[in-house]
Enzyme design. Structure first.
Site, mmCIF file in Angstrom:
data_model
loop_
_atom_site.group_PDB
_atom_site.id
_atom_site.type_symbol
_atom_site.label_atom_id
_atom_site.label_comp_id
_atom_site.label_asym_id
_atom_site.label_seq_id
_atom_site.Cartn_x
_atom_site.Cartn_y
_atom_site.Cartn_z
ATOM 1 N N HIS A 1 -5.230 -18.452 48.318
ATOM 2 C CA HIS A 1 -6.678 -18.642 48.095
ATOM 3 C C HIS A 1 -7.094 -20.104 48.276
ATOM 4 C CE1 HIS A 1 -6.494 -14.659 46.045
ATOM 5 N NE2 HIS A 1 -5.369 -15.145 45.559
ATOM 6 N N SER B 1 -17.461 -41.057 66.311
ATOM 7 C CA SER B 1 -18.844 -40.593 66.221
ATOM 8 C C SER B 1 -19.743 -41.598 66.921
ATOM 9 C CB SER B 1 -19.229 -40.461 64.751
ATOM 10 O OG SER B 1 -20.626 -40.566 64.599
ATOM 11 N N LYS C 1 -16.039 -43.119 61.595
ATOM 12 C CA LYS C 1 -15.501 -41.764 61.706
ATOM 13 C C LYS C 1 -14.338 -41.622 62.682
ATOM 14 C CE LYS C 1 -16.944 -38.240 60.544
ATOM 15 N NZ LYS C 1 -17.945 -37.198 60.501
ATOM 16 N N GLU D 1 -10.563 -28.640 66.236
ATOM 17 C CA GLU D 1 -11.827 -27.896 66.122
ATOM 18 C C GLU D 1 -12.100 -27.093 67.393
ATOM 19 O OE1 GLU D 1 -14.345 -30.691 63.010
ATOM 20 O OE2 GLU D 1 -14.403 -31.154 65.119
#
Ligand code: ARG
Length: 461
Positions: free
Chosen positions: A156, A277, A283, A290
């Site tokens: 979980h 970024s 960043k 992804e």
């Protein structure tokens, strides 16, 4: 220019028809298979006396030249030729004349496309298997180094029990092993030659299908021609195999994304495979995992799309089936680049062992071990042991520490049947290594798993 099939037509087809009907712009991907298939077919026609030796020679030479023209970007692709089969045949006739016109004897584009596409899929079954093998090698390399690197095993997405990073990587090696086996079994199931089935009913010419099958490296020929020209199971299989492979890749990608967040910091993705970024200078984004996760979606789409194309088709060939190719090409390319880049990300990422360990110290991961200790060493019934352990957790919480950091005195204050050896039982290392059942996370079980995978890979070489 007149179409090859224009005999019964009074006038030329519209440009719009050409655009809508043509598959050349994508099925040119099959040029190698088409040429290989035509050479095998020509050799068989020659053996059966349908082509003379000199016609065969001209055909083989012409086809090889065409292959070079395509490879060197010198071939003129024109959608009015409709598809790769007719484009190559037309060019062949342009080059060698009369003999070129005999090549299509005892053959239809229906068995020709079934052959070309099947050869392509079988080639990709092999190539994808070998790319997945590279990935399993990398996972094993990582596993060998991290048998003692402890992180919180989760259920979980909540801290559950301590496990090793090796153990976690070997879970993925297991998935990828099954993926390889799926590609291999699809290969075996589909290694049967369609050529010679002609349009749907076979041919009156005295052909030798077995000879063609052998020449092309198939195990044998297909059984029923009507099925053969309308079957796309082999394409559906590679789409399913890729979708499942990408699902596995996506799960690993998801973990890489989570692990590289500030909250976890279990891994650091190498600068080679991270992105910045445009507005936030600080960043560093995990774009590669992804995209791996994101690209999985299109491979599912390609599978559903072809299943849907096929579901209502009467036997045998229908033009709907021309829609079989783009999705397969797309899924194959997606899987190929995904496997290569994932392998690089894994090989170059930094594994932050201390952060994994620190995380494993949060959440009282060895609470079950204390309960087991109370049962085994103190003869306390499990239900009571569970309650006592709950008290220990509460005490640790009130002191702002993990259960594994309680002192012997603190533990003794909860139940005086507890002895000093309890401290060993509460350690993460002990907890992990006590899980020594077959297939478990202990160092010795992990070593057995690594050995298993290495042996398995060796047998495949
Ligand atoms: N381009 C076609 C395809 O990909 C080749 C087969 C055409 N056969 C036919 N009878 N129109 O399916």
């Amino acid at each position: 220019m007149a179409k090859m099939w224009s005999g019964r037509f009074e006038k030329e087809t519209s440009k719009l028809l050409d655009e809508f009907n043509a598959s050349l712009m994508f099925d040119k991907e099959l040029y190698k298979e088409d040429i290989k298939g035509s050479i095998a077919h020509a050799k068989m026609l020659n053996k059966r006396g349908i082509l003379t030796d000199s016609e065969l020679k001209d055909i083989v030479k012409g086809l090889k030249e065409i292959e070079t023209e395509i490879e060197e970007g010198k071939f003129g692709f024109n959608i009015s030729d409709e598809d790769i089969h007719m484009a190559i045949e037309k060019r062949l006739t342009e080059k060698i004349g009369y003999a070129g016109k005999k090549l299509h004897t005892a053959r239809s584009r229906n068995d020709q496309v079934a052959l070309d596409f099947r050869l392509y899929v079988l080639r990709k079954d092999k190539e994808l298997s070998s790319l997945i093998k590279n990935l399993v090698h990398t996972l094993l390399d990582i596993s060998k180094k991290h048998k003692n690197t402890i992180l919180p095993g989760m259920t979980h997405l909540q801290h559950a029990q301590p496990i090793s990073f090796s153990y976690h990587m070997l879970a993925y090696a297991s998935m990828f092993k099954r993926d390889i086996e799926r590609f291999e079994s699809s290969y075996e199931r589909n290694s049967y030659s369609p050529l010679g089935c002609a349009a749907l009913a076979g041919t009156p010419h005295p052909i030798d299908r077995e000879m063609v099958a052998k020449e092309l490296g198939f195990k044998s020929t297909t059984i029923n021609c009507l099925d053969t020209v309308s079957d796309r199971d082999f394409a559906l299989e590679i789409l399913f195999n890729i979708a499942t492979l990408m699902m596995h890749i996506s799960r690993l990608a998801e973990e890489l994304i989570i692990w590289s967040s500030y909250e976890f910091k279990f891994i650091t993705i190498s600068d080679d495979y991270a992105t910045g970024s445009s507005i936030m200078p600080q960043k560093k984004n995990p774009d590669v995992p992804e995209l791996l996760r994101g690209k999985t979606g299109r491979t599912y789409g390609n599978l559903i799309s072809l299943l849907t194309v096929m579901k209502g088709l009467p036997l045998a060939y229908n033009k709907d089936m021309q829609e079989d190719k783009e999705g397969v090409f797309d899924s194959v390319k997606t899987a190929e680049i995904s496997l290569v880049i994932l392998n690089e990300v894994l090989k170059t990422m930094h594994i932050n062992e201390e952060n994994m360990y620190k995380a494993a110290k949060i959440g009282h991961l060895t609470a079950t071990d204390l309960a087991d200790y109370l049962v085994e060493k103190c003869g306390i019934p499990f239900r009571e042991a569970h309650f006592i352990t709950g008290r220990a957790v509460a005490l640790a919480e009130s002191r702002g520490k993990d259960i594994s950091d309680l002192s012997f005195e603190e533990l003794k204050s909860i139940d005086d049947r507890i002895q000093e050896d309890v401290l060993e039982y509460l350690k993460l290392e002990h907890s992990m290594n006590s899980r020594n059942s077959l297939g478990a996370t202990s160092v010795s079980q992990v070593e057995k798993q690594i050995e298993f995978f290495e042996k398995w890979l060796k047998e495949k070489e």
